[in-house]
Write a protein that holds these residues in place. Structure first.
Motif, PDB file in Angstrom:
ATOM      1  N   ILE A  49       0.876  -1.176   0.000  1.00 55.80           N
ATOM      2  CA  ILE A  49       0.000   0.000   0.000  1.00 55.80           C
ATOM      3  C   ILE A  49       0.906   1.215   0.000  1.00 55.80           C
ATOM      4  N   GLY A  50       0.846   2.008  -1.065  1.00 61.05           N
ATOM      5  CA  GLY A  50       1.714   3.159  -1.198  1.00 61.05           C
ATOM      6  C   GLY A  50       1.332   4.293  -0.268  1.00 61.05           C
ATOM      7  N   PRO A  51       2.222   5.262  -0.100  1.00 62.77           N
ATOM      8  CA  PRO A  51       1.956   6.392   0.792  1.00 62.77           C
ATOM      9  C   PRO A  51       0.761   7.211   0.328  1.00 62.77           C
ATOM     10  N   GLY A  52       0.007   7.689   1.298  1.00 62.75           N
ATOM     11  CA  GLY A  52      -1.133   8.538   1.004  1.00 62.75           C
ATOM     12  C   GLY A  52      -2.386   7.811   0.594  1.00 62.75           C
ATOM     13  N   SER A  53      -2.354   6.488   0.496  1.00 60.13           N
ATOM     14  CA  SER A  53      -3.546   5.724   0.107  1.00 60.13           C
ATOM     15  C   SER A  53      -4.437   5.482   1.315  1.00 60.13           C
ATOM     16  N   TRP A  54      -5.728   5.401   1.069  1.00 65.45           N
ATOM     17  CA  TRP A  54      -6.651   5.063   2.152  1.00 65.45           C
ATOM     18  C   TRP A  54      -7.790   4.201   1.644  1.00 65.45           C
ATOM     19  N   ILE A  55      -8.314   3.378   2.566  1.00 65.85           N
ATOM     20  CA  ILE A  55      -9.387   2.429   2.277  1.00 65.85           C
ATOM     21  C   ILE A  55     -10.463   2.600   3.339  1.00 65.85           C
ATOM     22  N   LYS A  56     -11.675   2.933   2.920  1.00 62.02           N
ATOM     23  CA  LYS A  56     -12.795   2.966   3.844  1.00 62.02           C
ATOM     24  C   LYS A  56     -13.328   1.545   4.036  1.00 62.02           C
ATOM     25  N   PRO A  57     -14.231   1.319   4.989  1.00 61.34           N
ATOM     26  CA  PRO A  57     -14.686  -0.049   5.281  1.00 61.34           C
ATOM     27  C   PRO A  57     -15.169  -0.779   4.028  1.00 61.34           C
ATOM     28  N   LEU A  58     -14.633  -1.984   3.828  1.00 58.17           N
ATOM     29  CA  LEU A  58     -14.925  -2.782   2.642  1.00 58.17           C
ATOM     30  C   LEU A  58     -16.111  -3.700   2.882  1.00 58.17           C
ATOM     31  N   ALA A  59     -16.843  -3.998   1.797  1.00 53.67           N
ATOM     32  CA  ALA A  59     -17.893  -5.010   1.883  1.00 53.67           C
ATOM     33  C   ALA A  59     -17.285  -6.399   1.969  1.00 53.67           C
ATOM     34  N   GLN A  60     -16.155  -6.619   1.260  1.00 52.56           N
ATOM     35  CA  GLN A  60     -15.496  -7.921   1.280  1.00 52.56           C
ATOM     36  C   GLN A  60     -14.045  -7.754   0.855  1.00 52.56           C
ATOM     37  N   LEU A  61     -13.176  -8.464   1.532  1.00 51.44           N
ATOM     38  CA  LEU A  61     -11.749  -8.487   1.190  1.00 51.44           C
ATOM     39  C   LEU A  61     -11.281  -9.928   1.254  1.00 51.44           C
ATOM     40  N   TYR A  62     -10.627 -10.385   0.170  1.00 53.32           N
ATOM     41  CA  TYR A  62     -10.148 -11.768   0.128  1.00 53.32           C
ATOM     42  C   TYR A  62      -8.806 -11.795  -0.590  1.00 53.32           C
ATOM     43  N   GLY A  63      -7.840 -12.437   0.047  1.00 51.70           N
ATOM     44  CA  GLY A  63      -6.518 -12.551  -0.551  1.00 51.70           C
ATOM     45  C   GLY A  63      -5.763 -11.240  -0.653  1.00 51.70           C
ATOM     46  N   PRO A  64      -5.737 -10.420   0.410  1.00 49.41           N
ATOM     47  CA  PRO A  64      -5.070  -9.123   0.302  1.00 49.41           C
ATOM     48  C   PRO A  64      -3.577  -9.221   0.020  1.00 49.41           C
ATOM     49  N   GLY A  65      -2.966 -10.355   0.319  1.00 56.00           N
ATOM     50  CA  GLY A  65      -1.539 -10.512   0.049  1.00 56.00           C
ATOM     51  C   GLY A  65      -1.202 -10.513  -1.426  1.00 56.00           C
ATOM     52  N   ARG A  66      -2.207 -10.588  -2.282  1.00 56.34           N
ATOM     53  CA  ARG A  66      -1.993 -10.536  -3.729  1.00 56.34           C
ATOM     54  C   ARG A  66      -2.557  -9.251  -4.344  1.00 56.34           C
ATOM     55  N   ILE A  67      -2.792  -8.252  -3.486  1.00 56.83           N
ATOM     56  CA  ILE A  67      -3.368  -6.985  -3.934  1.00 56.83           C
ATOM     57  C   ILE A  67      -2.373  -5.861  -3.647  1.00 56.83           C
ATOM     58  N   THR A  68      -2.099  -5.056  -4.667  1.00 58.23           N
ATOM     59  CA  THR A  68      -1.130  -3.966  -4.568  1.00 58.23           C
ATOM     60  C   THR A  68      -1.807  -2.635  -4.852  1.00 58.23           C
ATOM     61  N   LEU A  69      -1.594  -1.664  -3.988  1.00 54.29           N
ATOM     62  CA  LEU A  69      -2.096  -0.309  -4.178  1.00 54.29           C
ATOM     63  C   LEU A  69      -0.915   0.645  -4.306  1.00 54.29           C
ATOM     64  N   GLY A  70      -0.958   1.504  -5.306  1.00 55.54           N
ATOM     65  CA  GLY A  70       0.067   2.522  -5.465  1.00 55.54           C
ATOM     66  C   GLY A  70      -0.115   3.649  -4.469  1.00 55.54           C
ATOM     67  N   SER A  71       0.458   4.797  -4.785  1.00 61.26           N
ATOM     68  CA  SER A  71       0.373   5.959  -3.905  1.00 61.26           C
ATOM     69  C   SER A  71      -0.933   6.710  -4.130  1.00 61.26           C
ATOM     70  N   ALA A  72      -1.470   7.281  -3.053  1.00 58.63           N
ATOM     71  CA  ALA A  72      -2.645   8.154  -3.107  1.00 58.63           C
ATOM     72  C   ALA A  72      -3.860   7.484  -3.750  1.00 58.63           C
ATOM     73  N   VAL A  73      -3.991   6.170  -3.563  1.00 58.86           N
ATOM     74  CA  VAL A  73      -5.183   5.444  -4.021  1.00 58.86           C
ATOM     75  C   VAL A  73      -6.306   5.686  -3.014  1.00 58.86           C
ATOM     76  N   ARG A  74      -7.520   5.892  -3.531  1.00 59.12           N
ATOM     77  CA  ARG A  74      -8.681   6.135  -2.663  1.00 59.12           C
ATOM     78  C   ARG A  74      -9.737   5.066  -2.942  1.00 59.12           C
ATOM     79  N   VAL A  75     -10.104   4.334  -1.905  1.00 59.30           N
ATOM     80  CA  VAL A  75     -11.107   3.279  -2.019  1.00 59.30           C
ATOM     81  C   VAL A  75     -12.269   3.647  -1.116  1.00 59.30           C
TER      82      VAL A  75
END
Length: 223
Positions: A49-75
């Motif tokens: 998870i790159g700097p400045g990124s944020w994630i609000k509460p998710l409905a579902q998350l599975y396999g986060p170890g295979r998920i990459t977020l760059g910088s300043a990503v907004r979810v």
């Protein structure tokens, strides 16, 4: 007379909040909370998870170890990020990569058994569904969830694409950079850069003529 210097980058928090209503402030507090939760919790489990990124509460998350977020990503809230591990008797290692400054609006669903690669500065409207596989139907009497997944390949979205509300993008699709997908479209095949597309299934409506710098209509025969 108000003598506060509102042009200064160091203006006080009170000055910056002066013209905000209560919902602006609540949203700001929600983002601040999401930043802390992302840093203290999600960062433990995601591949990157790159700097400045944020994630609000998710409905579902599975396999986060295979998920990459760059910088300043907004979810935004109630999204689904789902990396498939298995379906039926088959194992998978679906990977999801979001480039810098990607924006996922509420209730977006990214589900990958193989790969979803989203370039920098891509923005998604609400309720977008991106999935790089489906299930077979040819064997009657078998649960669709028990059938092996089938796919035309990973999904790739180029930089600066805009994906409108309620869009579905299917396996094997590549969108070149700077594409715009109209709301409620179903994208089943690839399009080159600088294309405006819409429909079910989606077809090209306009493209950018680089020589003139103008957006021109695409004839039905060429779409």
């Amino acid at each position: 007379m108000d003598t506060a210097d509102t042009s200064s980058p160091r203006r006080s928090l009170l000055v910056r909040l002066r013209d905000k209503d209560c919902y602006d402030i609540l949203n700001l507090l929600g983002v601040l909370r999401a930043r802390w939760v992302t840093r203290l919790w999600y960062a433990r489990f995601f591949a990157v998870i790159g700097p400045g990124s944020w994630i609000k509460p998710l409905a579902q998350l599975y396999g986060p170890g295979r998920i990459t977020l760059g910088s300043a990503v907004r979810v935004e809230r109630d999204c689904i990020l789902y990396s498939v591990k298995c379906s039926g008797n088959e194992s998978y290692a679906g990977r999801i990569r979001l480039g810098d400054r990607v924006f996922l609006n509420t209730r977006c669903n990214l589900t990958a058994a193989f790969g979803i690669d989203v370039g920098r500065d891509v923005a998604f409207g609400p309720n977008v569904f991106v999935c790089d596989f489906d299930h077979g139907y040819e064997q009657p009497g078998m649960s669709r969830l028990a059938t092996p997944v089938r796919s035309k390949g990973p999904i790739v979205l180029g930089e600066r694409c805009w994906v409108g509300a309620n869009v579905s993008i299917t396996s094997g699709v590549t969108l070149g950079h700077d594409c715009v997908v109209g709301a409620n479209s179903v994208v089943t095949h690839s399009f080159p850069p600088y294309t405006i597309l819409a429909g079910v299934p989606a077809r090209a409506l306009r493209h950018l003529d680089l020589a003139s710098g103008q957006w021109v209509r695409v004839d039905d025969a060429d779409s």
